[in-house]
Scaffold this motif. Sequence first.
Motif, PDB file in Angstrom:
ATOM      1  N   GLU A  91      41.671  16.911   0.524  1.00  7.84           N
ATOM      2  CA  GLU A  91      42.982  17.781   0.185  1.00  7.84           C
ATOM      3  C   GLU A  91      42.735  18.949   1.272  1.00  7.84           C
ATOM      4  N   GLN A  95      46.006  20.352   3.119  1.00  8.35           N
ATOM      5  CA  GLN A  95      46.498  21.746   3.139  1.00  8.35           C
ATOM      6  C   GLN A  95      46.446  22.479   4.340  1.00  8.35           C
ATOM      7  N   ASN A  98      48.939  21.053   6.827  1.00  8.72           N
ATOM      8  CA  ASN A  98      50.305  21.262   6.387  1.00  8.72           C
ATOM      9  C   ASN A  98      50.274  22.832   6.139  1.00  8.72           C
ATOM     10  N   THR A 100      51.786  25.465   6.944  1.00  9.48           N
ATOM     11  CA  THR A 100      52.955  26.365   6.386  1.00  9.48           C
ATOM     12  C   THR A 100      53.563  26.061   5.051  1.00  9.48           C
ATOM     13  N   ILE A 101      53.060  25.105   4.269  1.00  8.54           N
ATOM     14  CA  ILE A 101      53.411  25.061   3.023  1.00  8.54           C
ATOM     15  C   ILE A 101      52.878  25.858   1.911  1.00  8.54           C
ATOM     16  N   SER A 102      51.438  25.805   2.059  1.00 10.69           N
ATOM     17  CA  SER A 102      50.778  26.964   1.203  1.00 10.69           C
ATOM     18  C   SER A 102      49.460  27.371   1.747  1.00 10.69           C
ATOM     19  N   GLY A 103      49.066  26.928   3.007  1.00  9.70           N
ATOM     20  CA  GLY A 103      47.661  27.296   3.453  1.00  9.70           C
ATOM     21  C   GLY A 103      46.743  26.671   2.520  1.00  9.70           C
ATOM     22  N   GLN A 105      44.562  26.749  -0.181  1.00  8.10           N
ATOM     23  CA  GLN A 105      44.411  27.411  -1.493  1.00  8.10           C
ATOM     24  C   GLN A 105      43.057  27.986  -1.836  1.00  8.10           C
ATOM     25  N   ASP A 106      43.226  29.158  -2.571  1.00  9.63           N
ATOM     26  CA  ASP A 106      41.942  29.748  -2.910  1.00  9.63           C
ATOM     27  C   ASP A 106      41.203  28.886  -3.737  1.00  9.63           C
TER      28      ASP A 106
END
Length: 150
Positions: A91, A95, A98, A100-103, A105-106
Amino acid sequence: MNTKRISINEVNPNAYKPIYDLYNTIKNSSLTSTEFLLLQIRASQINGCAYCIQMHIKEAVEKGEKQYRIHALSVWRESPFFSNEEQIILEMTEQITNITISGLQDELYQKAITLFGKEKVSDIIMAICCINVWNRIGRATLLTPIPSQD
């Protein structure tokens, strides 16, 4: 029609040195060889780098990776073949690749820190960045996979 592209290794072999240094550092890091190969194959699938996919699958098979896991890698979320640790790494690979999609995630980052600790998370991030560099070189210069002699 694809035109012949330069070989960076021939034109400027010194340009590869820092990437090889990073690769060798990560290869000898806290990541297992399986974890490193899985993230390399997955990032290469996402980036469409046939050269890197072929090279890393060949290496994974030589190191004893099971074919059924390699075949399921592109659909790892739907597969029972990957451990919780591998799923987090995959995962993160998606992330960060990709970005630019959402970096990254925290929530995933915190899960990884809790499970792996800061050193291994650092190694995972750098391994993902490294394969993304190689994928971009492969795609930009149209590196062609070499058929296996098996």
